[in-house]
Design an enzyme around this catalytic site. Structure first.
Site, short mmCIF file in Angstrom:
data_model
loop_
_atom_site.label_atom_id
_atom_site.label_comp_id
_atom_site.label_asym_id
_atom_site.label_seq_id
_atom_site.Cartn_x
_atom_site.Cartn_y
_atom_site.Cartn_z
N ASP A 36 7.19 -5.45 8.86
CA ASP A 36 6.58 -4.27 8.24
C ASP A 36 6.08 -3.44 9.41
O ASP A 36 5.02 -3.70 9.97
CB ASP A 36 5.44 -4.69 7.30
CG ASP A 36 4.73 -3.47 6.70
OD1 ASP A 36 4.94 -2.35 7.21
OD2 ASP A 36 3.96 -3.64 5.73
N LYS A 57 3.22 6.75 9.50
CA LYS A 57 2.29 6.34 10.57
C LYS A 57 2.99 6.56 11.91
O LYS A 57 2.96 7.66 12.44
CB LYS A 57 1.90 4.86 10.37
CG LYS A 57 0.93 4.63 9.21
CD LYS A 57 1.63 4.47 7.90
CE LYS A 57 0.74 3.94 6.81
NZ LYS A 57 1.39 3.98 5.51
N ALA A 97 5.08 -0.25 9.98
CA ALA A 97 4.38 1.03 9.83
C ALA A 97 3.72 1.45 11.16
O ALA A 97 3.78 2.61 11.56
CB ALA A 97 3.32 0.93 8.73
N HIS A 106 -9.74 1.09 -7.55
CA HIS A 106 -10.46 1.87 -6.54
C HIS A 106 -10.06 3.33 -6.50
O HIS A 106 -10.84 4.18 -6.10
CB HIS A 106 -10.31 1.23 -5.15
CG HIS A 106 -8.89 1.01 -4.73
ND1 HIS A 106 -8.07 0.10 -5.37
CD2 HIS A 106 -8.14 1.58 -3.76
CE1 HIS A 106 -6.87 0.12 -4.78
NE2 HIS A 106 -6.89 1.01 -3.81
N PHE A 165 0.14 -5.90 3.16
CA PHE A 165 -0.54 -4.67 2.77
C PHE A 165 -0.48 -4.56 1.23
O PHE A 165 0.42 -5.13 0.61
CB PHE A 165 0.11 -3.45 3.44
CG PHE A 165 -0.54 -2.15 3.02
CD1 PHE A 165 -1.83 -1.86 3.41
CD2 PHE A 165 0.13 -1.25 2.19
CE1 PHE A 165 -2.44 -0.69 2.99
CE2 PHE A 165 -0.48 -0.08 1.78
CZ PHE A 165 -1.77 0.21 2.18
N ASP A 166 -1.43 -3.84 0.63
CA ASP A 166 -1.55 -3.78 -0.85
C ASP A 166 -0.25 -3.45 -1.58
O ASP A 166 0.11 -4.08 -2.56
CB ASP A 166 -2.54 -2.73 -1.35
CG ASP A 166 -3.68 -2.45 -0.42
OD1 ASP A 166 -3.68 -2.97 0.71
OD2 ASP A 166 -4.57 -1.71 -0.82
N TYR A 183 23.97 16.68 0.59
CA TYR A 183 23.62 15.54 -0.28
C TYR A 183 24.06 14.24 0.37
O TYR A 183 23.35 13.24 0.32
CB TYR A 183 24.29 15.71 -1.65
CG TYR A 183 23.88 14.67 -2.67
CD1 TYR A 183 22.84 14.92 -3.57
CD2 TYR A 183 24.53 13.44 -2.75
CE1 TYR A 183 22.46 13.98 -4.50
CE2 TYR A 183 24.15 12.49 -3.68
CZ TYR A 183 23.12 12.76 -4.56
OH TYR A 183 22.75 11.82 -5.48
N1 F0G Z 1 2.82 -1.25 5.00
C1 F0G Z 1 1.67 -1.03 5.66
C2 F0G Z 1 1.23 -1.97 6.74
C3 F0G Z 1 0.88 0.08 5.32
O1 F0G Z 1 -0.27 0.29 5.96
C4 F0G Z 1 1.32 0.95 4.29
C5 F0G Z 1 0.52 2.11 3.90
C6 F0G Z 1 2.54 0.67 3.65
C7 F0G Z 1 3.26 -0.44 4.04
C8 F0G Z 1 3.06 1.53 2.54
O2 F0G Z 1 3.54 2.72 3.04
O3 F0G Z 1 2.10 4.50 2.04
O4 F0G Z 1 4.31 5.02 3.08
O5 F0G Z 1 4.22 3.86 0.93
N2 F0G Z 1 -0.66 2.31 4.26
C9 F0G Z 1 -1.51 3.46 3.99
C10 F0G Z 1 -2.93 3.18 4.42
C11 F0G Z 1 -1.43 4.01 2.62
O6 F0G Z 1 -3.79 4.04 4.15
O7 F0G Z 1 -3.18 2.16 5.07
P1 F0G Z 1 3.54 4.10 2.22
#
Ligand code: F0G
Length: 461
Positions: free
Chosen positions: A217, A260, A219, A452, A126-127, A73
């Site tokens: 960020d 990623k 990723a 979506h 990102f969204d 843990y």
């Molecule tokens: N930042 C970026 C640039 C991303 O592309 C994503 C996720 C996230 C943060 C969030 O990360 O999914 O691990 O919580 N992108 C995916 C996509 C979902 O399909 O582009 P997560």
């Protein structure tokens, strides 16, 4: 295949059969899914290009490492292994695993929002990043260069910040109201477009001048490092890991969706350069949401796989093949005259559906029309990045709208072959040649937020 596109730097040891369906079956399956590819079962998809997130294949070294995962843990051996790898890559002092990228966002982003009326600025949020900025009470402002929106114009770093605009926004809003600057590398929403080292350096200079924190960020940071090596003067002979470390030197924190460029199916990271107080605050918030800070919602075995995957993703041969494979697909589409975001980005080919289906108005979702058509044609699942995804303004209830109506063909890492890229290209070309027959879609059910994912549609006759 010529040398322009490097061959797979691996051989395949385990395979997952994929089912093929007939066109009649796909017509029924898509109708039953309410014409929303998110509602398809993956077993009814031949080639799945919905996302490159958590869909990659792990190596034998990663699977091997999982066997020694320490499931304690607190303070597991696996954590300390990961910590050492991440410190080495980033040059930062404080490391915390989280369950995925949005976990990092939800723990970290509220820490810098100290009062009402604050802003985060990014090249493009990102969204989920935007969602967490808003949930923390701040607002999100994008400051990407204008070239990003000119699809067919070459720019080596289309993900760059517009520095003039950045300065202006800071002064307009007041430096004391900027919570932080988020450098999204590569810039997913612009088509996996990289940000140059020069640009990161300049952003940091501006941030320092106004005492604003910078956050990467990351990723797809390894893909960004590869593009810097390929395109930026002075980096031709540098090792990818050294480029990564230099990128990190221009930020104060590094948030990562490890799904990623961590080459794992689940996981994320919060890494902080030297601000111990900030790290302690993140730890406190992580406990109720993600878990004790040395596991953060991950299994010990998954932490082991991540420690290995992070280093594999910095391997230049791996990266060259990765970027070449995506570029091969994009080049085939360009040869056929199909409009795409150019140059081709790191993780996906973004197809411009506005110019493929100009007869479909934005509120009938041209990119969904093309996306559904390639599923019907070849069982390929892509994703709409356009008016549908942008949603509605909460106040006016109008579609927010966007300059870009993309179909994103997102390529999972180490999963498909060049022959699959040909199947995808052939399907997109076929749909392109019959583009006049495409029809739009209208809602049968429209959810109030994040529409979506779960909306259902019917074709407009
Ligand atoms: N930042 C970026 C640039 C991303 O592309 C994503 C996720 C996230 C943060 C969030 O990360 O999914 O691990 O919580 N992108 C995916 C996509 C979902 O399909 O582009 P997560």
């Amino acid at each position: 295949m010529n040398k322009k596109y490097s061959a797979e730097p691996y051989r395949i040891k385990m395979v997952e059969p994929i089912k093929e369906t007939t066109r009649e079956q796909r017509e029924m399956l898509l109708k039953n899914a309410g014409y929303n590819p998110f509602s398809l079962k993956s077993e009814d998809v031949y080639i799945d290009l919905l996302t490159d997130s958590g869909t990659g294949a792990m190596s034998q070294e990663q699977w091997g490492a999982m066997m020694v995962g320490d499931e304690a843990y607190a303070g597991s051996k696996s954590f300390y292994k990961l910590e050492s790898v991440v410190k080495n890559i980033t040059g930062y002092q404080y490391v915390m695993p989280v369950h995925q990228g949005r976990g990092a966002e939800q723990v970290f982003l509220p820490q810098l929002v100290t009062k009402a009326g604050m802003y985060y600025i990014s090249n493009i949020h990102f969204d989920t990043t935007r969602a967490h900025v808003e949930l923390s009470g701040a607002r999100a402002i994008d400051c990407v260069i204008e070239e990003c929106f000119v699809m067919d114009k070459f720019h080596p770093f289309k993900g760059n910040f517009d520095l003039v605009q950045l300065n202006k926004v800071i002064l307009d809003k007041g430096p004391e109201n900027i919570a932080g600057i988020i450098m999204t590398i590569t810039n997913n929403s612009a088509g996996g477009q990289p940000v140059s080292m020069e640009n990161l350096k300049e952003v940091k200079k501006i941030a320092n001048k106004y005492h604003i924190a910078t956050i990467i960020d990351g990723a797809r940071y390894a893909e960004n490092a590869y593009f810097i090596k390929e395109r930026e003067k002075g980096y031709e002979d540098k090792a990818i890991i050294d480029i990564a470390r230099e990128m990190c030197s221009y930020a104060d924190a590094f948030l990562m969706s490890a799904k990623k460029d961590g080459l794992v199916n689940m996981g994320g990271l919060i890494v902080i350069k030297d601000n111990e107080e900030l790290f302690n605050k993140c730890k406190i918030r992580a406990i109720p949401y993600e878990g004790f800070p040395t596991y953060g919602g991950m299994n010990g075995r998954d932490i082991e796989a991540l420690a290995v995957g992070l280093m594999e993703a910095l391997d230049e041969r791996y990266l060259k093949h990765r970027i070449d494979q995506v570029r091969y697909l994009g080049d085939r589409l360009i040869e056929a005259g199909i409009p795409i975001q150019f140059p081709i980005g790191g993780h996906a080919v973004f197809v411009d559906c506005k110019s493929i289906a100009p007869h479909i108005p934005a509120d009938q979702f041209p990119a969904l029309a093309v996306t559904n058509a390639i599923y019907l044609e070849a069982g390929i699942r892509a994703v709409e990045i356009g008016t549908l995804l942008m949603g509605r303004d909460p106040d006016t209830h109008e579609n927010v709208g966007t300059k870009m109506e993309y179909m994103r063909l997102t390529i999972p890492r180490r999963v498909y072959t060049y022959k699959h890229m040909d199947v995808i290209a052939d399907a997109v070309i076929h749909v392109y040649e019959h583009r006049n027959e495409l029809n739009g879609f209208e809602f049968v059910y429209e959810p109030p937020i994040l529409r979506h994912f779960t909306a259902t549609f019917k074709p407009v006759k």
